[in-house]
Write a protein that holds these residues in place. Structure first.
Motif, short mmCIF file in Angstrom:
data_model
loop_
_atom_site.label_atom_id
_atom_site.label_comp_id
_atom_site.label_asym_id
_atom_site.label_seq_id
_atom_site.Cartn_x
_atom_site.Cartn_y
_atom_site.Cartn_z
N ILE A 23 0.86 -1.72 0.13
CA ILE A 23 -0.13 -0.07 0.04
C ILE A 23 0.67 1.40 -0.18
O ILE A 23 1.82 1.55 1.03
CB ILE A 23 -1.22 0.10 1.51
N SER A 24 0.71 2.26 -0.72
CA SER A 24 1.17 2.99 -1.04
C SER A 24 0.47 4.72 -0.50
O SER A 24 0.73 5.28 -0.14
CB SER A 24 2.27 3.73 -1.75
N ASP A 25 -0.44 4.86 -1.45
CA ASP A 25 -1.65 5.31 -0.94
C ASP A 25 -2.45 5.61 0.59
O ASP A 25 -3.50 4.63 0.00
CB ASP A 25 -1.99 6.08 -2.29
N PHE A 47 3.61 5.68 2.70
CA PHE A 47 2.13 6.08 2.51
C PHE A 47 2.33 7.99 2.25
O PHE A 47 3.08 8.68 2.44
CB PHE A 47 1.53 6.89 3.90
N ARG A 48 1.20 8.07 1.18
CA ARG A 48 0.69 9.22 0.67
C ARG A 48 -0.09 9.51 1.08
O ARG A 48 -1.56 8.48 0.60
CB ARG A 48 0.58 9.54 -0.69
N CYS A 49 -0.74 10.51 1.47
CA CYS A 49 -1.76 10.98 2.49
C CYS A 49 -2.87 11.53 2.10
O CYS A 49 -2.31 12.88 1.25
CB CYS A 49 -2.13 10.68 4.03
N HIS A 50 -4.65 11.73 1.57
CA HIS A 50 -4.90 12.02 1.16
C HIS A 50 -6.07 12.23 1.99
O HIS A 50 -6.34 11.48 2.21
CB HIS A 50 -5.64 11.49 -0.56
N ASP A 51 -6.82 13.41 1.87
CA ASP A 51 -7.92 14.03 2.86
C ASP A 51 -9.13 13.55 2.24
O ASP A 51 -9.02 14.77 1.20
CB ASP A 51 -7.71 14.95 3.93
#
Length: 584
Positions: A23-25, A47-51
């Motif tokens: 998992i990366s996103d 991780f690349r985190c998105h809100d």
């Protein structure tokens, strides 16, 4: 040992193990019960985190990412109805066979079934739409529990890929306090050190399924003997452009007409188009002709990928249900007509290449006249389409005129996402091979109108390519919350909204076309066609997005040029003729 410290380390181990598994996103939505898992995700460097405030938009955004990367993104939310908002995207991911890992935070067992706030039964709440459901239980410091948590993380990612790609549900519980706690005692520090020194989560490889050689041989023999065969290519994944060469080789080897939908990745291409010797890319219009249908009965049908969208093909296919039919399917039983005589499961590129290899060196039996009829009919259909559109683009903007203008202005190497309902049908009738060279995305799993902007934005941000979405006004209204996600776009994302004042596709239904026969009044029909007088400029401005309203092809052309030069999101509202006040 302090329970809060165990929870902190437990959440950290879960997120680390999910990263180990690929998992990366991660798409995060706010909430209290998910706090330890959210903080752990934010602190996982891989991780690349998105809100995303709206869980429905969050899940479709993650789906758009996975559609491009072919890897599952992770969505994380709090307990209660927040998890229920994921359901539409989970259904789409399941039917479209797109990998997705869903992590729902939950309350401890003692708060179940006793009217505790924000507590619902989240056990297997998505039913058979998920490939796997795992309940991690309460955080635990026992070595057996920690190793099991690692295994569940790896198992979740693996199950999202194989044997049938789709969504996986991981339910994780937490008891207050939820905030991160640093180790305070020696036993807690020892636990933290032990977790840091644990080996990574199990590594897994995803197998590839190939048809048996005997099945390929039998299919090759059928193709070799057919004189009036057809290759019909329905929706294929956005990453199926790699299958182009193999599918074109198969068309060349069989000499069958190739009926390719826009969503097959075989229409909106340039470099390879000349290699298709018998491309019938206007087949929806060709097969709409009753005389042509009646004069051209196939003796073999080879269906590739998903069920074609074309209504004309559906009618033609139904009329030839007894014709031998070979279906090439990557995953799942893609035979909506219930007419398949042979199902070949496996990577479509490899299956098509094996069939083409088997046909080489043997002259095909296919009739040249049969193939020429389809090619000539397609060429004549495009002449008629061009004449019709030439008239439309000169006057006030029409839906078809807007779609044709967009198709002619697409940037090479970009992504075109087609919303369901009228947009995808318009493109199917107007997109000639070679008009553009783009990857085509769509949400044809459940064919719903929800989450289409979120899906396009997820694909845009995952691909880092200019992305254009053609969407209707009802689809736009249905997904307004996703405009908050659009604020973060760093590549040109162009949301072209066909605003015709309501759900005009429903005007094609018998309840509308034969309203007088069924005794349906205009007032009643309005509940089906949902007419409105809304404009979308204020919605775009609320989120700080560039906006343009156009009512002519010339203005649309200018708006598109400016939008593609703008490294952010632009909303282009195409105002087209509206229903009359009587709802008709």
């Amino acid at each position: 040992m302090n329970e809060a410290t165990v929870l902190t380390e437990w959440a950290r181990l879960l997120m680390r193990s999910l990263a180990d598994a690929g998992i990366s996103d991660v798409v995060l939505s706010p909430g209290s019960r998910s706090t330890p898992y959210l903080i752990a995700a934010l602190r996982e460097s891989r991780f690349r985190c998105h809100d995303a405030i709206d869980e429905r938009a969050a899940a479709f955004f993650a789906l758009g990412q996975a559609r491009w990367t072919s890897r599952p993104s992770l969505v994380l939310c709090t307990s209660g109805t927040a998890a229920a908002h994921y359901y539409p995207a989970i259904v789409e991911a399941s039917l479209a066979r797109v990998p997705l890992v869903v992590v729902t935070a939950d309350r401890p067992f003692e708060l179940q079934d006793c009217a505790a706030s924000q507590t619902i039964d989240q056990t297997k709440m998505y039913g058979h739409y998920v490939r796997l459901f795992l309940e991690t239980g309460m955080p635990d410091s026992a070595p057996e529990a920690l190793h099991a948590l690692q295994r569940m993380a790896a198992q979740s990612v693996f199950a999202a890929h194989w044997p049938d790609p789709g969504p996986v549900h991981l339910n994780v519980r937490a008891r207050k306090p939820l905030e991160p706690q640093a180790p305070r005692t020696e036993s807690e520090r020892e636990l933290a050190r032990a977790l840091r020194s644990m080996r990574p989560a199990p590594a897994v490889s995803v197998p590839r399924v190939r048809p048996e050689a005997a099945a390929i041989g039998a299919a090759v023999q059928q193709c070799r003997e057919a004189r009036a065969g057809l290759l019909v290519c329905g929706p294929l994944p956005i990453d199926a452009s790699g299958a182009r060469a193999a599918l074109l080789d198969l068309a060349e080897a069989t000499q069958f007409p190739l009926l390719a939908e826009v969503t097959s990745q075989l229409r909106l291409m340039n470099a390879d188009a000349a290699r298709a010797p018998a491309l019938c890319d206007a087949f929806d219009r060709v097969l709409a002709s009753k005389p042509f249908r009646e004069a051209h009965a196939p003796d073999l049908i080879v269906q590739i990928g998903g069920t074609p969208t074309s209504g004309a093909w559906e009618r033609y296919s139904s009329a030839h249900r007894r014709t031998p039919r070979i279906v090439l399917a990557e995953h799942g039983w893609t035979d909506a007509s219930n007419a398949a005589s042979t199902m070949l499961f496996g990577a479509i590129a490899e299956t098509a290449a094996a069939m083409a290899d088997g046909l080489r060196g043997t002259p095909p039996a296919a009739s040249g006249a049969w193939t020429k009829d389809f090619v000539d009919a397609s060429r004549e259909a495009w002449i008629a389409v061009d004449a019709e559109i030439r008239e439309e683009v000169l006057g006030p903007l029409t839906e078809r005129g807007a779609v044709r203008t967009v198709l002619e202005r697409l940037r090479p190497g970009s992504v075109l996402m087609l919303a369901n309902s009228l947009p995808i049908r318009h493109v199917e009738s107007l997109a000639r091979t070679g008009m553009a060279d783009v990857a085509v995305a769509c949400q044809r799993g459940a064919n719903g109108i929800d989450g289409q902007m979120a899906g396009a934005l997820g694909t845009a941000m995952a691909s880092n390519r200019p992305t254009t979405l053609l969407v209707g006004d009802i689809g736009f209204l249905h997904d307004l919350n996703s405009l908050m996600l659009a604020m973060r776009a760093t590549v040109p994302v162009v949301l072209v909204v066909l605003n015709n004042g309501g759900g005009r596709i429903f005007e094609r239904l018998p309840i509308a076309t034969e309203a007088h026969v069924h005794g349906v009044t205009p007032e009643e029909l309005a509940h089906v066609t949902t007419p409105h007088a809304l404009e979308f400029g204020q919605a775009a401005r609320m989120f700080g997005l560039a906006y343009r309203c156009v009512e002519s092809a010339r203005d649309l052309d200018d708006a598109l040029s400016k939008a593609y030069a703008h490294p952010a999101c632009t909303v282009i509202e195409c105002r087209t003729p509206r229903p009359r006040k009587d709802g008709s």
